[in-house]
Write a protein that holds these residues in place. Structure first.
Motif, short mmCIF file in Angstrom:
data_model
loop_
_atom_site.label_atom_id
_atom_site.label_comp_id
_atom_site.label_asym_id
_atom_site.label_seq_id
_atom_site.Cartn_x
_atom_site.Cartn_y
_atom_site.Cartn_z
N PHE A 17 36.98 43.91 44.39
CA PHE A 17 38.26 44.55 44.65
C PHE A 17 38.49 45.75 43.73
CE2 PHE A 17 38.75 40.31 46.30
CZ PHE A 17 39.50 40.48 47.45
N ILE A 18 39.11 46.78 44.31
CA ILE A 18 39.58 47.91 43.52
C ILE A 18 40.91 47.49 42.89
CG2 ILE A 18 40.48 50.26 43.63
CD1 ILE A 18 38.55 50.74 45.96
N LEU A 19 41.03 47.72 41.60
CA LEU A 19 42.23 47.30 40.90
C LEU A 19 43.03 48.50 40.43
CD1 LEU A 19 41.12 44.35 38.57
CD2 LEU A 19 42.27 44.23 40.77
N THR A 20 44.30 48.51 40.78
CA THR A 20 45.24 49.46 40.21
C THR A 20 45.88 48.83 38.99
OG1 THR A 20 47.10 48.62 41.48
CG2 THR A 20 45.76 50.36 42.52
N ILE A 21 46.65 49.60 38.26
CA ILE A 21 47.36 49.06 37.10
C ILE A 21 48.26 47.90 37.51
CG2 ILE A 21 49.21 49.61 35.47
CD1 ILE A 21 47.86 52.30 35.00
N GLN A 22 48.94 48.06 38.63
CA GLN A 22 49.85 47.00 39.08
C GLN A 22 49.09 45.75 39.49
OE1 GLN A 22 52.09 47.79 42.71
NE2 GLN A 22 53.83 46.62 41.93
N THR A 23 48.02 45.90 40.27
CA THR A 23 47.29 44.72 40.71
C THR A 23 46.54 44.06 39.56
OG1 THR A 23 45.44 46.12 41.43
CG2 THR A 23 47.05 45.50 43.11
N ALA A 24 46.13 44.85 38.58
CA ALA A 24 45.45 44.28 37.41
C ALA A 24 46.40 43.39 36.62
CB ALA A 24 44.90 45.38 36.52
N PHE A 25 47.65 43.84 36.50
CA PHE A 25 48.67 43.03 35.81
C PHE A 25 48.85 41.69 36.53
CE2 PHE A 25 53.03 41.55 35.38
CZ PHE A 25 53.21 41.53 34.01
N THR A 26 48.97 41.75 37.85
CA THR A 26 49.13 40.53 38.64
C THR A 26 47.91 39.64 38.52
OG1 THR A 26 50.54 41.73 40.19
CG2 THR A 26 49.62 39.64 40.95
N TYR A 27 46.76 40.27 38.47
CA TYR A 27 45.49 39.54 38.34
C TYR A 27 45.45 38.75 37.03
CZ TYR A 27 40.56 39.06 37.12
OH TYR A 27 39.35 38.59 36.72
N ILE A 28 45.89 39.38 35.93
CA ILE A 28 45.87 38.69 34.65
C ILE A 28 46.79 37.47 34.67
CG2 ILE A 28 46.39 38.87 32.18
CD1 ILE A 28 45.81 41.90 32.44
N THR A 29 48.02 37.65 35.13
CA THR A 29 48.98 36.54 35.13
C THR A 29 48.48 35.39 35.99
OG1 THR A 29 50.26 37.57 36.92
CG2 THR A 29 50.95 38.04 34.65
N GLY A 30 47.83 35.71 37.10
CA GLY A 30 47.29 34.66 37.95
C GLY A 30 46.13 33.94 37.30
N ALA A 31 45.32 34.67 36.57
CA ALA A 31 44.13 34.09 35.95
C ALA A 31 44.46 33.13 34.82
CB ALA A 31 43.21 35.20 35.44
N ILE A 32 45.64 33.29 34.20
CA ILE A 32 46.00 32.43 33.07
C ILE A 32 47.21 31.54 33.38
CG2 ILE A 32 44.99 34.00 31.38
CD1 ILE A 32 47.78 35.02 30.73
N SER A 33 47.55 31.45 34.64
CA SER A 33 48.76 30.71 35.03
C SER A 33 48.66 29.21 34.73
CB SER A 33 49.06 30.92 36.52
OG SER A 33 47.98 30.44 37.32
N GLU A 34 47.44 28.68 34.64
CA GLU A 34 47.27 27.25 34.34
C GLU A 34 47.43 26.96 32.85
OE1 GLU A 34 46.77 24.91 36.76
OE2 GLU A 34 47.16 26.62 38.07
N LEU A 35 47.41 28.02 32.02
CA LEU A 35 47.44 27.84 30.57
C LEU A 35 48.78 28.21 29.95
CD1 LEU A 35 43.94 29.37 29.73
CD2 LEU A 35 44.54 26.95 29.87
N TYR A 36 49.52 29.12 30.58
CA TYR A 36 50.75 29.64 30.00
C TYR A 36 51.86 29.61 31.04
CZ TYR A 36 47.48 31.64 26.58
OH TYR A 36 46.50 31.82 25.64
#
Length: 301
Positions: A17-36
């Motif tokens: 996937f091509i990531l924009t600043i906005q989608t990268a932010f969403t990507y991070i929060t999704g990737a750590i949603s099980e921990l925080y």
């Protein structure tokens, strides 16, 4: 509960996937949603995105459709993998904030905490109308305490000691970056022969190791798994080890009218007060932090 492909295959997701600043932010929060929780995940994502892009939160909003470069995507992948191992975000970015200063941090030093800012503020308030003070920080780590004191009390002569050469390298780098003159020394505060070489001081402060080994079981792995154990833990059999030795040092090295300040284990407030009073300190004061927990003690000579 089904995990998203972002959580399971972060590397593959980034390649596809091509990531924009906005989608990268969403990507991070999704990737750590099980921990925080949601709020903490968002805070971490903002820190990572500022680190990756060099852009403030406002600039990232304005340029939210800007596409990340291949290098930024690779660094994002590395950061996500570290976060999923529960590595503290400050070690990932290599920086942490303390008393309005951006400090370098790594695994040789503790991550500066807001409670310690309150200790600094207490000292600054007490010393505001005094001049040319000689101050000492014992167990300095990143140098956060003496650097904040030098910043707030520019005419003070500030020194700091630590037993870790790795920690002192970080502290000296921070002093250089911030253009603050602090004298850092390699020293074991538990060694009377080394302590005897120190001059006299008006104020001594320390945030020593104060977590008992039995308390480790109730701590988050992201703390004990990454931060230096030498700066965190004391034996269950002698929880007041550093308070006792540093108090004895202060008895020898404080000038008349001088004061000793400690950050303390919230469970040991009364014990530290009693120890300092037994050693002859006067006007021993126990102070709570912003959360209402016993966190600081001051005693006078």
């Amino acid at each position: 509960m089904l995990l998203s492909p972002v959580c399971i295959f972060p590397g593959i997701f980034l390649k596809l996937f091509i990531l924009t600043i906005q989608t990268a932010f969403t990507y991070i929060t999704g990737a750590i949603s099980e921990l925080y929780d949601e709020r903490e995940a968002a805070s971490i994502a903002h820190i990572i995105m500022e680190h990756l892009t060099g852009m403030s939160k406002l600039d990232r909003i304005v340029h939210k459709t800007k596409i990340l470069s291949p290098d930024q995507k690779q660094r994002l992948k590395t950061a996500i993998e570290a976060l999923q191992r529960q590595e503290p975000v400050q070690y990932i970015t290599g920086t942490g904030w303390f008393y309005g200063m951006e400090l370098l941090v790594n695994k040789n030093v503790l991550i500066p905490r807001p409670e310690t800012e309150e200790l600094v503020e207490w000292i600054v308030q007490d010393a505001a109308h005094r001049h040319r003070l000689h101050l000492l920080d014992v167990g300095t780590g990143s140098g956060c305490i003496p650097l904040a004191l030098k910043k707030s009390l520019p005419d003070a002569q500030v020194s700091a000691v630590d037993v870790s050469e790795g920690a002192l390298e970080v502290a000296r780098s921070n002093a250089s970056r911030l253009h603050l003159d602090v004298n850092f020394l390699l020293m074991d505060a538990l060694n009377p022969a080394q302590v005897s070489t120190l001059p006299s001081f008006d104020l001594i402060v320390s945030n020593p190791p104060y977590i008992t080994q039995s308390e480790q079981q109730s701590m988050q792995e992201r703390v004990w798994g990454y931060e230096p154990s030498i700066a965190l833990f004391v034996p269950d059999s002698d929880a007041l080890l550093f308070y006792r030795h540093i108090s004895m040092m202060a008895q020898q090295k404080l000038l008349p009218g001088g004061a000793l300040y400690f950050e303390i284990n919230e469970a040991l407030g009364k014990e530290v007060v009693a120890l300092m009073e037994e050693l002859g300190f006067k006007e021993v004061t126990l102070k709570q932090d912003m959360f209402g927990k016993d966190r600081m003690v001051k005693g006078k000579i």
